[in-house]
Design an enzyme around this catalytic site. Structure first.
Site, PDB file in Angstrom:
ATOM      1  N   SER A   9       0.843  -1.201   0.000  1.00  0.00           N
ATOM      2  CA  SER A   9       0.000   0.000   0.000  1.00  0.00           C
ATOM      3  C   SER A   9       0.877   1.249   0.000  1.00  0.00           C
ATOM      4  CB  SER A   9      -0.904   0.014   1.236  1.00  0.00           C
ATOM      5  OG  SER A   9      -1.461   1.310   1.365  1.00  0.00           O
ATOM      6  N   HIS A  34      -0.760  -1.083  -4.516  1.00  0.00           N
ATOM      7  CA  HIS A  34      -2.092  -0.770  -3.989  1.00  0.00           C
ATOM      8  C   HIS A  34      -2.185   0.732  -3.740  1.00  0.00           C
ATOM      9  CE1 HIS A  34      -5.779  -1.946  -1.753  1.00  0.00           C
ATOM     10  NE2 HIS A  34      -5.457  -0.994  -0.892  1.00  0.00           N
ATOM     11  N   ASP A  36      -4.536   3.710  -2.383  1.00  0.00           N
ATOM     12  CA  ASP A  36      -5.712   3.992  -1.552  1.00  0.00           C
ATOM     13  C   ASP A  36      -6.241   5.383  -1.852  1.00  0.00           C
ATOM     14  OD1 ASP A  36      -6.047   1.657   0.238  1.00  0.00           O
ATOM     15  OD2 ASP A  36      -3.971   2.125   0.767  1.00  0.00           O
ATOM     16  N   MET A  38      -9.050   8.114  -0.977  1.00  0.00           N
ATOM     17  CA  MET A  38     -10.009   8.463   0.091  1.00  0.00           C
ATOM     18  C   MET A  38     -10.528   9.873  -0.132  1.00  0.00           C
ATOM     19  SD  MET A  38      -7.845   7.180   3.364  1.00  0.00           S
ATOM     20  CE  MET A  38      -6.955   5.621   3.375  1.00  0.00           C
ATOM     21  N   HIS A  67      -7.869   1.079  -4.787  1.00  0.00           N
ATOM     22  CA  HIS A  67      -8.896   0.848  -3.766  1.00  0.00           C
ATOM     23  C   HIS A  67      -9.633   2.157  -3.530  1.00  0.00           C
ATOM     24  CE1 HIS A  67      -9.597  -0.295   0.785  1.00  0.00           C
ATOM     25  NE2 HIS A  67     -10.724  -0.200   0.116  1.00  0.00           N
ATOM     26  N   MET A  69     -12.033   4.320  -1.728  1.00  0.00           N
ATOM     27  CA  MET A  69     -12.806   4.510  -0.483  1.00  0.00           C
ATOM     28  C   MET A  69     -13.512   5.853  -0.624  1.00  0.00           C
ATOM     29  SD  MET A  69      -9.951   3.050   2.124  1.00  0.00           S
ATOM     30  CE  MET A  69      -8.679   3.239   0.900  1.00  0.00           C
ATOM     31  N   MET A 138     -11.866  -6.011   4.154  1.00  0.00           N
ATOM     32  CA  MET A 138     -11.125  -5.087   5.018  1.00  0.00           C
ATOM     33  C   MET A 138     -10.938  -5.743   6.385  1.00  0.00           C
ATOM     34  SD  MET A 138     -10.223  -2.450   3.345  1.00  0.00           S
ATOM     35  CE  MET A 138      -9.473  -1.587   4.726  1.00  0.00           C
ATOM     36  N   PHE A 144      -7.211   4.571   7.489  1.00  0.00           N
ATOM     37  CA  PHE A 144      -5.862   4.862   7.972  1.00  0.00           C
ATOM     38  C   PHE A 144      -4.973   3.621   7.919  1.00  0.00           C
ATOM     39  CE2 PHE A 144      -8.856   7.709   9.969  1.00  0.00           C
ATOM     40  CZ  PHE A 144      -8.257   8.955   9.788  1.00  0.00           C
ATOM     41  N   ASP A 173      -6.823  -6.507   3.615  1.00  0.00           N
ATOM     42  CA  ASP A 173      -6.186  -5.189   3.696  1.00  0.00           C
ATOM     43  C   ASP A 173      -6.415  -4.604   5.088  1.00  0.00           C
ATOM     44  OD1 ASP A 173      -5.287  -2.590   3.280  1.00  0.00           O
ATOM     45  OD2 ASP A 173      -6.832  -2.070   1.809  1.00  0.00           O
ATOM     46  N   GLY A 195       0.859  -2.092   4.153  1.00  0.00           N
ATOM     47  CA  GLY A 195       1.475  -0.768   4.130  1.00  0.00           C
ATOM     48  C   GLY A 195       2.597  -0.680   5.133  1.00  0.00           C
TER      49      GLY A 195
HETATM   50  C1  DX5 Z   1      -6.697   1.531   4.963  1.00  0.00           C
HETATM   51  C2  DX5 Z   1      -6.134   1.213   3.608  1.00  0.00           C
HETATM   52  C3  DX5 Z   1      -5.004   0.276   3.644  1.00  0.00           C
HETATM   53  C4  DX5 Z   1      -3.829   0.723   4.465  1.00  0.00           C
HETATM   54  C5  DX5 Z   1      -3.189  -0.492   5.014  1.00  0.00           C
HETATM   55  O1  DX5 Z   1      -7.918   2.137   4.833  1.00  0.00           O
HETATM   56  O2  DX5 Z   1      -7.117   0.653   2.767  1.00  0.00           O
HETATM   57  O3  DX5 Z   1      -4.592  -0.117   2.337  1.00  0.00           O
HETATM   58  O4  DX5 Z   1      -2.890   1.463   3.749  1.00  0.00           O
HETATM   59  O5  DX5 Z   1      -2.198  -0.128   5.882  1.00  0.00           O
HETATM   60  P1  DX5 Z   1      -1.543  -1.129   6.928  1.00  0.00           P
HETATM   61  O6  DX5 Z   1      -1.006  -2.284   6.174  1.00  0.00           O
HETATM   62  O7  DX5 Z   1      -0.481  -0.282   7.561  1.00  0.00           O
HETATM   63  O8  DX5 Z   1      -2.633  -1.532   7.899  1.00  0.00           O
HETATM   64 ZN    ZN Z   2      -6.466  -0.256   0.816  1.00  0.00          ZN
END
Ligand code: DX5
Ligand code: ZN
Length: 215
Positions: A9, A34, A36, A38, A67, A69, A138, A144, A173, A195
């Site tokens: 991520s 990946h 993200d 948001m 992804h 969101m 998820m 976050f 994830d 991530g």
């Molecule tokens: C959270 C994201 C993830 C996030 C994962 O909403 O969708 O992709 O970056 O981060 P880690 O692996 O640090 O939990």
């Molecule tokens: Zn994600």
């Protein structure tokens, strides 16, 4: 067992040195990237969007696993496709007609995914599985990086796996590390997003290898 796909991520990357981090991930065996997205509405955080996907596309051939969101993802599918996304995953909770959004994504000949938040039952999306390329379960509340893995989410993997077609990517994830990755792959997950675990390690290659260890 088929190969486990590791999708780091970029939310945990150094955005001032994104190209450097992406090259390092490429050299370290990352399968996908990946991204993200948001919007501050669907989740209480804002990250990156279409221009960043477009810029990343120019510097890598790796599969861009995007992804979304965001609310009303259907309004942005075309722009993300044009920006270079290879997989677009939207949230079941963010749309009224999931089937229409799947059809829209697939009309551009890219892969379509649906994601479910921790409190959404996997049974809600079973009817869509035949048309999906990916299901993203998820394992934290989206929004976050760096949160802890929620154990009860892992049970959903079994339900999806039981009804999955052979080519379906079952992705997890949130809070994925070497220990939680093994829990998930043992249950049938075949795509791991990570991530913090990768970016906080000082050796991307061994972190990615350790994530795949359960395979
Ligand atoms: C959270 C994201 C993830 C996030 C994962 O909403 O969708 O992709 O970056 O981060 P880690 O692996 O640090 O939990
Ligand atoms: Zn994600």
């Amino acid at each position: 067992m088929s190969k486990i796909i590791v999708s780091p991520s970029l939310l945990s990357a150094d955005f001032a040195n994104l190209e450097r981090d992406i090259k390092l991930l490429e050299m370290s065996g990352a399968d996908w990237l990946h991204v993200d997205v948001m919007d501050g509405l669907f989740v209480p955080n804002i990250s990156v969007g279409i221009p960043v996907v477009q810029s990343i596309r120019k510097i890598t051939k790796l599969c861009l696993d995007v992804h979304l969101m965001i609310q009303n993802p259907q309004n942005y599918i075309e722009q993300f496709v044009k920006a270079g996304a290879d997989i677009l995953t939207f949230h079941y909770e963010a749309v009224k007609q999931p089937r229409d959004v799947i059809d829209l994504i697939k009309s551009y000949n890219i892969k379509a995914g649906i994601s479910i938040k921790p409190d959404t039952l996997p049974e809600k999306i079973l009817e869509f599985l035949p048309d999906l390329d990916l299901v993203l379960i998820m394992t934290v509340e989206p929004g976050f990086g760096g949160q802890s893995f929620i154990n009860y989410c892992a049970d959903k993997i079994k339900v999806i796996k039981k009804h999955a077609h052979e080519g379906l990517f079952i992705q997890v994830d949130g809070g994925i590390n070497d220990v939680t990755a093994k829990i998930c792959t043992d249950l049938g997950a075949n795509s791991l997003v990570a991530g913090n675990y990768i970016f906080k390690s000082n050796d991307f290659r061994s972190a990615i290898k350790l994530l795949r260890q359960g395979s």
